[in-house]
Design an enzyme around this catalytic site. Sequence first.
Site, mmCIF file in Angstrom:
data_model
loop_
_atom_site.group_PDB
_atom_site.id
_atom_site.type_symbol
_atom_site.label_atom_id
_atom_site.label_comp_id
_atom_site.label_asym_id
_atom_site.label_seq_id
_atom_site.Cartn_x
_atom_site.Cartn_y
_atom_site.Cartn_z
ATOM 1 N N CYS A 223 -92.320 14.241 41.077
ATOM 2 C CA CYS A 223 -93.565 14.429 40.331
ATOM 3 C C CYS A 223 -93.517 15.794 39.659
ATOM 4 C CB CYS A 223 -94.775 14.351 41.263
ATOM 5 S SG CYS A 223 -96.325 14.691 40.404
ATOM 6 N N ASN B 270 -88.763 8.672 44.618
ATOM 7 C CA ASN B 270 -89.210 7.663 45.588
ATOM 8 C C ASN B 270 -88.011 7.175 46.376
ATOM 9 O OD1 ASN B 270 -91.191 7.295 43.150
ATOM 10 N ND2 ASN B 270 -92.182 6.487 44.972
HETATM 11 P P1 HMG Z 1 -106.745 17.780 29.686
HETATM 12 O O1 HMG Z 1 -106.017 18.876 28.964
HETATM 13 O O2 HMG Z 1 -107.806 18.154 30.653
HETATM 14 O O3 HMG Z 1 -107.314 16.683 28.658
HETATM 15 O O4 HMG Z 1 -105.646 16.896 30.429
HETATM 16 P P2 HMG Z 1 -108.410 16.734 27.550
HETATM 17 O O5 HMG Z 1 -109.209 15.483 27.652
HETATM 18 O O6 HMG Z 1 -109.143 18.064 27.555
HETATM 19 O O7 HMG Z 1 -107.547 16.652 26.191
HETATM 20 C C1 HMG Z 1 -106.646 17.714 25.833
HETATM 21 C C2 HMG Z 1 -105.584 17.163 24.912
HETATM 22 O O8 HMG Z 1 -104.835 16.120 25.577
HETATM 23 C C3 HMG Z 1 -106.123 16.533 23.628
HETATM 24 O O9 HMG Z 1 -105.137 16.744 22.636
HETATM 25 C C4 HMG Z 1 -106.155 15.076 23.956
HETATM 26 O O10 HMG Z 1 -106.051 14.266 22.796
HETATM 27 C C5 HMG Z 1 -104.906 14.916 24.813
HETATM 28 P P3 HMG Z 1 -105.183 17.988 21.608
HETATM 29 O O11 HMG Z 1 -106.531 17.849 20.930
HETATM 30 O O12 HMG Z 1 -105.114 19.247 22.448
HETATM 31 O O13 HMG Z 1 -103.997 17.779 20.745
HETATM 32 N N1 HMG Z 1 -105.010 13.777 25.730
HETATM 33 C C6 HMG Z 1 -104.156 12.741 25.746
HETATM 34 N N2 HMG Z 1 -103.054 12.470 25.025
HETATM 35 C C7 HMG Z 1 -102.425 11.319 25.282
HETATM 36 N N3 HMG Z 1 -102.815 10.440 26.253
HETATM 37 C C8 HMG Z 1 -103.899 10.690 26.996
HETATM 38 C C9 HMG Z 1 -104.614 11.882 26.755
HETATM 39 N N4 HMG Z 1 -105.724 12.424 27.302
HETATM 40 C C10 HMG Z 1 -105.949 13.571 26.675
HETATM 41 N N5 HMG Z 1 -104.269 9.831 27.932
HETATM 42 C C11 HMG Z 1 -104.903 14.793 31.297
HETATM 43 C C12 HMG Z 1 -106.042 15.803 31.242
HETATM 44 C C13 HMG Z 1 -105.263 13.814 32.371
HETATM 45 C C14 HMG Z 1 -104.791 14.104 29.958
HETATM 46 C C15 HMG Z 1 -103.586 15.536 31.606
HETATM 47 O O14 HMG Z 1 -103.779 16.345 32.717
HETATM 48 C C16 HMG Z 1 -102.450 14.590 31.864
HETATM 49 O O15 HMG Z 1 -101.971 13.897 30.966
HETATM 50 N N6 HMG Z 1 -101.949 14.550 33.119
HETATM 51 C C17 HMG Z 1 -100.917 13.582 33.486
HETATM 52 C C18 HMG Z 1 -100.155 14.074 34.637
HETATM 53 C C19 HMG Z 1 -99.124 13.050 35.040
HETATM 54 O O16 HMG Z 1 -98.815 12.123 34.316
HETATM 55 N N7 HMG Z 1 -98.568 13.277 36.228
HETATM 56 C C20 HMG Z 1 -97.550 12.430 36.767
HETATM 57 C C21 HMG Z 1 -98.041 11.089 37.188
HETATM 58 S S1 HMG Z 1 -98.903 11.099 38.741
HETATM 59 C C22 HMG Z 1 -97.652 10.938 39.925
HETATM 60 O O17 HMG Z 1 -96.509 11.028 39.602
HETATM 61 C C23 HMG Z 1 -98.056 10.591 41.334
HETATM 62 C C24 HMG Z 1 -97.826 9.131 41.687
HETATM 63 O O18 HMG Z 1 -96.472 8.775 41.515
HETATM 64 C C25 HMG Z 1 -98.231 8.875 43.135
HETATM 65 C C26 HMG Z 1 -97.622 9.877 44.121
HETATM 66 O O19 HMG Z 1 -96.384 10.042 44.151
HETATM 67 O O20 HMG Z 1 -98.406 10.474 44.852
HETATM 68 C C27 HMG Z 1 -98.674 8.191 40.805
HETATM 69 MG MG MG Z 2 -94.934 9.185 42.895
#
Ligand code: HMG
Ligand code: MG
Length: 299
Positions: A240, A249
């Site tokens: 992650c 995983n």
């Molecule tokens: P933020 O900065 O708080 O978002 O991020 P915001 O709503 O303030 O928007 C800021 C900018 O992000 C804007 O763009 C939005 O358009 C864009 P700008 O105007 O600055 O150019 N934006 C997006 N762009 C594309 N797709 C979207 C999106 N939303 C906003 N959906 C946010 C909040 C959630 C978006 C950010 O923190 C994020 O993308 N996080 C993802 C983290 C991630 O993917 N982590 C890995 C997956 S989780 C994992 O691996 C765990 C898991 O496997 C289980 C485990 O192992 O425990 C599932």
């Molecule tokens: Mg995971």
Amino acid sequence: MSLPKHVRLVEVGPRDGLQNERQPISVADKVRLVDDLSAAGLSYIEVGSFVSPKWVPQMAGSAEVFAQIGQQAGVTYAALTPNMQGLEAAIEAGVREVAVFGAASEAFSQKNINCSIGESLARFVPLLEAARVNGVQVRGYVSCVLGCPYEGEVDPARVAQVAHELFTMGCYEVSLGDTIGTGTPGKTRQLIDVVGRRVPRDKLAGHFHDTYGQALANVYASLLEGIAVFDSSVTGLGGCPYAKGASGNVASEDVLYMLNGLGIDTGVDLDALIAAGERISQLLGRANGSRVARARLGQ
Ligand code: HMG
Ligand code: MG
């Protein structure tokens, strides 16, 4: 408790695995991986994420990947969506199943999705409603169920609370993520005991990262507790981006080998899965991360 006769494997390699890769991986290579995995008989593949490309650059091409994969009947191709913007992009790309991801740790929630646990759950409610209206199924994740990279120990009751909220808002299944792989089999059983009082066990899945080499043992411990859905990653790809040092995983090949040995049906072909894992390992210039694959391939 007797072991389940059938287990559903949720292949998360193309998403949980590749999201952590720094080197560029072409859309064509991602498509090939997904197609190899469906050809191996996997019925559920997490293909990508509709998240901010600033946060996770590797997942930026997910819409193109969805457009180009050869979708097979009976296979679910899913994507992560952290918010409404992600859900809208996923629907636009023709995705029929998404996953929302919350955490049992406040610090991890902030680092991963830039909001508190409460804010994330509030954000998911309208997302689930929009998904329902559009006929899109939603799975839920809880991260840091057996430890947090920032907060350390995590109380199983907190995991149960978040899992319960995801389930009651409409997630048809909740996957319990040992994000940093610190869990051990006894703690895993205890966790399922506590969470299982709030969410039925047949609505829970296990998602074990293998950082401390405990993941396969944790899968077995979960089987003993009646869990029959496991997330795994071909050749153990990944980690992650917001859990420094966490490895991938549990390798899908290793889980499958164990399940085959236990006489548990999955519908997945081990040789084809090993071939898929070896192809992506070579492409990434990595040693194969599955013990079973290395043994079979004489590596
Ligand atoms: P933020 O900065 O708080 O978002 O991020 P915001 O709503 O303030 O928007 C800021 C900018 O992000 C804007 O763009 C939005 O358009 C864009 P700008 O105007 O600055 O150019 N934006 C997006 N762009 C594309 N797709 C979207 C999106 N939303 C906003 N959906 C946010 C909040 C959630 C978006 C950010 O923190 C994020 O993308 N996080 C993802 C983290 C991630 O993917 N982590 C890995 C997956 S989780 C994992 O691996 C765990 C898991 O496997 C289980 C485990 O192992 O425990 C599932
Ligand atoms: Mg995971």
